[in-house]
Design an enzyme around this catalytic site. Sequence first.
Site, PDB file in Angstrom:
ATOM      1  N   CYS A  66      -4.834   2.698  -3.593  1.00  0.00           N
ATOM      2  CA  CYS A  66      -3.599   3.183  -2.962  1.00  0.00           C
ATOM      3  C   CYS A  66      -2.492   2.139  -3.067  1.00  0.00           C
ATOM      4  CB  CYS A  66      -3.816   3.567  -1.499  1.00  0.00           C
ATOM      5  SG  CYS A  66      -5.087   4.781  -1.266  1.00  0.00           S
TER       6      CYS A  66
ATOM      7  N   GLN B 217      -4.513  -5.315   6.663  1.00  0.00           N
ATOM      8  CA  GLN B 217      -5.478  -6.207   5.999  1.00  0.00           C
ATOM      9  C   GLN B 217      -5.470  -7.618   6.564  1.00  0.00           C
ATOM     10  OE1 GLN B 217      -7.760  -5.291   3.939  1.00  0.00           O
ATOM     11  NE2 GLN B 217      -7.064  -3.237   3.444  1.00  0.00           N
TER      12      GLN B 217
ATOM     13  N   HIS C 136       0.861  -1.184   0.000  1.00  0.00           N
ATOM     14  CA  HIS C 136       0.000   0.000   0.000  1.00  0.00           C
ATOM     15  C   HIS C 136       0.901   1.239   0.000  1.00  0.00           C
ATOM     16  CE1 HIS C 136      -2.757   2.965   1.879  1.00  0.00           C
ATOM     17  NE2 HIS C 136      -3.739   2.200   1.482  1.00  0.00           N
TER      18      HIS C 136
HETATM   19  N1  PMP Z   1      -1.646  -0.764   4.574  1.00  0.00           N
HETATM   20  C1  PMP Z   1      -2.579  -1.523   4.007  1.00  0.00           C
HETATM   21  C2  PMP Z   1      -2.212  -2.902   3.538  1.00  0.00           C
HETATM   22  C3  PMP Z   1      -3.873  -1.035   3.861  1.00  0.00           C
HETATM   23  O1  PMP Z   1      -4.800  -1.780   3.281  1.00  0.00           O
HETATM   24  C4  PMP Z   1      -4.183   0.265   4.329  1.00  0.00           C
HETATM   25  C5  PMP Z   1      -5.569   0.854   4.173  1.00  0.00           C
HETATM   26  N2  PMP Z   1      -6.146   0.674   2.905  1.00  0.00           N
HETATM   27  C6  PMP Z   1      -3.173   1.014   4.918  1.00  0.00           C
HETATM   28  C7  PMP Z   1      -1.922   0.458   5.033  1.00  0.00           C
HETATM   29  C8  PMP Z   1      -3.427   2.367   5.452  1.00  0.00           C
HETATM   30  O2  PMP Z   1      -4.334   2.319   6.510  1.00  0.00           O
HETATM   31  P1  PMP Z   1      -4.972   3.640   7.109  1.00  0.00           P
HETATM   32  O3  PMP Z   1      -5.497   4.417   5.937  1.00  0.00           O
HETATM   33  O4  PMP Z   1      -6.061   3.133   8.001  1.00  0.00           O
HETATM   34  O5  PMP Z   1      -3.904   4.364   7.834  1.00  0.00           O
END
Ligand code: PMP
Length: 407
Positions: free
Chosen positions: A365, A204, A124
């Site tokens: 993302c 996740q 991500h």
């Molecule tokens: N890492 C992963 C694997 C994610 O799926 C996400 C959220 N989509 C994030 C990091 C970021 O999480 P957050 O937006 O809750 O900080």
Amino acid sequence: HPAFDVHAVRRDFPILSERVNGHPLAWLDNAATTQKPRSVIERLSYFYEHENSNIHRAAHELAARATDAYEAAREKVRGFLNAPDVNEVIFVRGTTEAINLVAKSWGWQHIGEGDEIIVSHLEHHANIVPWQQLASAKGARLRVIPVDDNGQVLLDEYQKLLNDRTKLVSVTQVSNALGTVVPVKQIVELAHRAGAKALVDGAQSVSHMRVDVQDIGADFFVFSGHKIFGPTGIGALWGKREVLESMPPWQGGGNMIADVTFEKTVFQPLPNTFEAGTGNIADAVGLGAAIDYVQRLGMENIGRYEHELLVYGQDRLREIPDVRLIGTAPDKASVMSFVLAGYTTEEVGRALNKEGIAVRTGHHCAQPILRRFGVETTVRPSLAFYNTTEEIDRLVSVVRRLASSSR
Ligand code: PMP
């Protein structure tokens, strides 16, 4: 084991009775965020109705209640992760903030010119950008573990990347874009053998499988409350005590201070060192209630039920001509990314939304991994334990109708 009673579970989630565009809501956007059980919603109300105060235990009765509730939530996170020590649990805004904390504190201290940070191709943006920023500030290098055509990381290639300049390996446990389950324990072990520290992004994974940070063995493990049926704006960083204790605070302010003069500040010990300012007290308490909820269901029961759903969903989608599943690793959780020939992912998302079916379309993302598969966006249904085969059938029938209609 008793059969998982999904219909009973669904009654715990008020929003699952919503109707959207004249249809029952089918919430298949769990990788973006999860819905909240009544026990979490009521815990938040209870806090504001009976306990609300800043956390300075000794001041008065409500301060003691709020402090106790907040610290009880920290203990629930500790138990949930099987961390050895409650003071190793730092409350943060979420996964993103946790990773930035590690980059700004540990990273600024330990990463220098010519050093290397390893991430996987699955990451991500939250587990890419902070390291890229750090690397560019320090003259360090970001290196990437490639994946195979199913979306699984290539461990042989990973081993070739490790060397004495490797300072940190930071990988996700489950890919948010493809659903790949990553062998993090093995990755951490190899990182340690190379003398590097390791961070695991659990954003996740924690809602789909039992996580044991002592078994994984990483130095840091991070997750977001909102992806595990808790509130937004709260998450946790777990770190090994000796690693956290060696790190400087990344923010300064109240709540983390032992003594301040204009000449010098003495910081409080863990966890306060890393919790400057008034924290998200109520939502931490709500996260504690979410953890209680999933633990009552049992992570093994959740994982088993979801796996059946995932296999069912992927098999149905595969039957549709013109559907291409993106991410076909044998070991996956929750996510069924796909593209449909002849349609943009937005068009598919709109057609689903018309029928009350919520999925994410876009780059999730995680642009590098989608580009690895030659796409910019996918349609991404993602499952939680409250989803049903009926909901998957509704999704599949919309996709099937689109696929068969001439345009
Ligand atoms: N890492 C992963 C694997 C994610 O799926 C996400 C959220 N989509 C994030 C990091 C970021 O999480 P957050 O937006 O809750 O900080």
